[in-house]
Design a protein around this motif. Structure first.
Motif, mmCIF file in Angstrom:
data_model
loop_
_atom_site.group_PDB
_atom_site.id
_atom_site.type_symbol
_atom_site.label_atom_id
_atom_site.label_comp_id
_atom_site.label_asym_id
_atom_site.label_seq_id
_atom_site.Cartn_x
_atom_site.Cartn_y
_atom_site.Cartn_z
ATOM 1 N N UNK A 33 -2.136 10.468 2.834
ATOM 2 C CA UNK A 33 -1.476 10.176 1.571
ATOM 3 C C UNK A 33 -1.297 8.670 1.428
ATOM 4 N N UNK A 34 -1.376 8.176 0.207
ATOM 5 C CA UNK A 34 -1.140 6.766 -0.082
ATOM 6 C C UNK A 34 0.236 6.362 0.444
ATOM 7 N N UNK A 35 0.371 5.167 1.032
ATOM 8 C CA UNK A 35 1.664 4.767 1.605
ATOM 9 C C UNK A 35 2.680 4.330 0.553
ATOM 10 N N UNK A 36 2.996 5.197 -0.350
ATOM 11 C CA UNK A 36 3.962 4.912 -1.397
ATOM 12 C C UNK A 36 4.144 6.140 -2.268
ATOM 13 N N UNK A 37 4.855 6.013 -3.367
ATOM 14 C CA UNK A 37 5.159 7.184 -4.198
ATOM 15 C C UNK A 37 4.052 7.587 -5.164
ATOM 16 N N UNK A 38 2.852 7.050 -5.002
ATOM 17 C CA UNK A 38 1.736 7.389 -5.880
ATOM 18 C C UNK A 38 1.046 8.642 -5.346
ATOM 19 N N UNK A 39 0.784 9.642 -6.181
ATOM 20 C CA UNK A 39 0.174 10.889 -5.697
ATOM 21 C C UNK A 39 -1.340 10.763 -5.492
ATOM 22 N N UNK A 40 -1.739 10.007 -4.470
ATOM 23 C CA UNK A 40 -3.147 9.747 -4.180
ATOM 24 C C UNK A 40 -3.409 10.010 -2.706
ATOM 25 N N UNK A 41 -4.541 10.628 -2.410
ATOM 26 C CA UNK A 41 -4.979 10.802 -1.033
ATOM 27 C C UNK A 41 -6.254 9.997 -0.862
ATOM 28 N N UNK A 53 0.388 -0.555 2.389
ATOM 29 C CA UNK A 53 1.803 -0.197 2.290
ATOM 30 C C UNK A 53 2.691 -1.397 2.030
ATOM 31 N N UNK A 54 2.411 -2.506 2.706
ATOM 32 C CA UNK A 54 3.214 -3.723 2.489
ATOM 33 C C UNK A 54 3.006 -4.263 1.087
ATOM 34 N N UNK A 55 1.755 -4.304 0.637
ATOM 35 C CA UNK A 55 1.491 -4.809 -0.714
ATOM 36 C C UNK A 55 2.138 -3.931 -1.762
ATOM 37 N N UNK A 56 2.139 -2.637 -1.544
ATOM 38 C CA UNK A 56 2.758 -1.737 -2.497
ATOM 39 C C UNK A 56 4.263 -1.999 -2.585
ATOM 40 N N UNK A 57 4.903 -2.242 -1.454
ATOM 41 C CA UNK A 57 6.336 -2.539 -1.458
ATOM 42 C C UNK A 57 6.614 -3.868 -2.153
ATOM 43 N N UNK A 59 4.790 -5.170 -4.529
ATOM 44 C CA UNK A 59 4.578 -4.908 -5.948
ATOM 45 C C UNK A 59 5.781 -4.186 -6.538
ATOM 46 N N UNK A 60 6.331 -3.286 -5.764
ATOM 47 C CA UNK A 60 7.484 -2.513 -6.233
ATOM 48 C C UNK A 60 8.652 -3.427 -6.597
ATOM 49 N N UNK A 61 8.899 -4.448 -5.781
ATOM 50 C CA UNK A 61 10.004 -5.364 -6.057
ATOM 51 C C UNK A 61 9.561 -6.597 -6.827
ATOM 52 N N UNK A 62 8.290 -6.955 -6.741
ATOM 53 C CA UNK A 62 7.798 -8.163 -7.408
ATOM 54 C C UNK A 62 7.769 -8.052 -8.917
ATOM 55 N N UNK A 63 7.360 -6.917 -9.447
ATOM 56 C CA UNK A 63 7.262 -6.750 -10.903
ATOM 57 C C UNK A 63 8.620 -6.886 -11.576
ATOM 58 N N UNK A 64 9.665 -6.211 -11.112
ATOM 59 C CA UNK A 64 10.971 -6.402 -11.770
ATOM 60 C C UNK A 64 11.482 -7.841 -11.684
ATOM 61 N N UNK A 65 11.236 -8.514 -10.567
ATOM 62 C CA UNK A 65 11.689 -9.901 -10.421
ATOM 63 C C UNK A 65 10.970 -10.801 -11.423
ATOM 64 N N UNK A 66 9.673 -10.612 -11.568
ATOM 65 C CA UNK A 66 8.911 -11.411 -12.537
ATOM 66 C C UNK A 66 9.379 -11.110 -13.958
ATOM 67 N N UNK A 67 9.622 -9.850 -14.283
ATOM 68 C CA UNK A 67 10.097 -9.511 -15.628
ATOM 69 C C UNK A 67 11.446 -10.150 -15.921
ATOM 70 N N UNK A 68 12.341 -10.143 -14.963
ATOM 71 C CA UNK A 68 13.650 -10.780 -15.149
ATOM 72 C C UNK A 68 13.478 -12.284 -15.350
ATOM 73 N N UNK A 69 12.589 -12.901 -14.585
ATOM 74 C CA UNK A 69 12.340 -14.337 -14.734
ATOM 75 C C UNK A 69 11.780 -14.664 -16.113
#
Length: 81
Positions: A33-41, A53-57, A59-69
């Motif tokens: 399974x993909x190392x995150x909440x995406x339903x992909x094998x 897995x690290x990049x996904x994490x 991305x998970x926090x990077x997008x909201x931070x960029x949007x707030x900025x």
């Protein structure tokens, strides 16, 4: 299909060294399974699986931070008119 391996969360049969080809580097890997909440094998070697897995994490926090900025920059720009 159920997870078979006890050493890593993959769909390889017991005793198999690999059961797929890594989607990133082409080395022997494991179907899991993909190392995150995406339903992909998919299939990844251990190194690429950790990297994805690290990049996904990030991305998970990077997008909201960029949007707030961006919102803060827009508010500052509109406030100075």
């Amino acid at each position: 299909m159920t997870l078979v391996s006890t050493t890593r969360p993959c769909y390889c049969q017991a005793g198999q060294v690999s059961c797929g080809t890594c989607e990133r580097c082409g080395e022997p890997g494991h179907t899991r399974h993909f190392p995150g909440p995406v339903p992909v094998t998919g299939a990844w070697c251990d190194a690429c699986y950790r990297l994805v897995g690290r990049r996904h994490q990030l991305l998970r926090w990077g997008v909201p931070v960029v949007l707030v900025a961006v919102v803060i920059a827009v508010i500052r720009t509109c406030g100075s008119w």
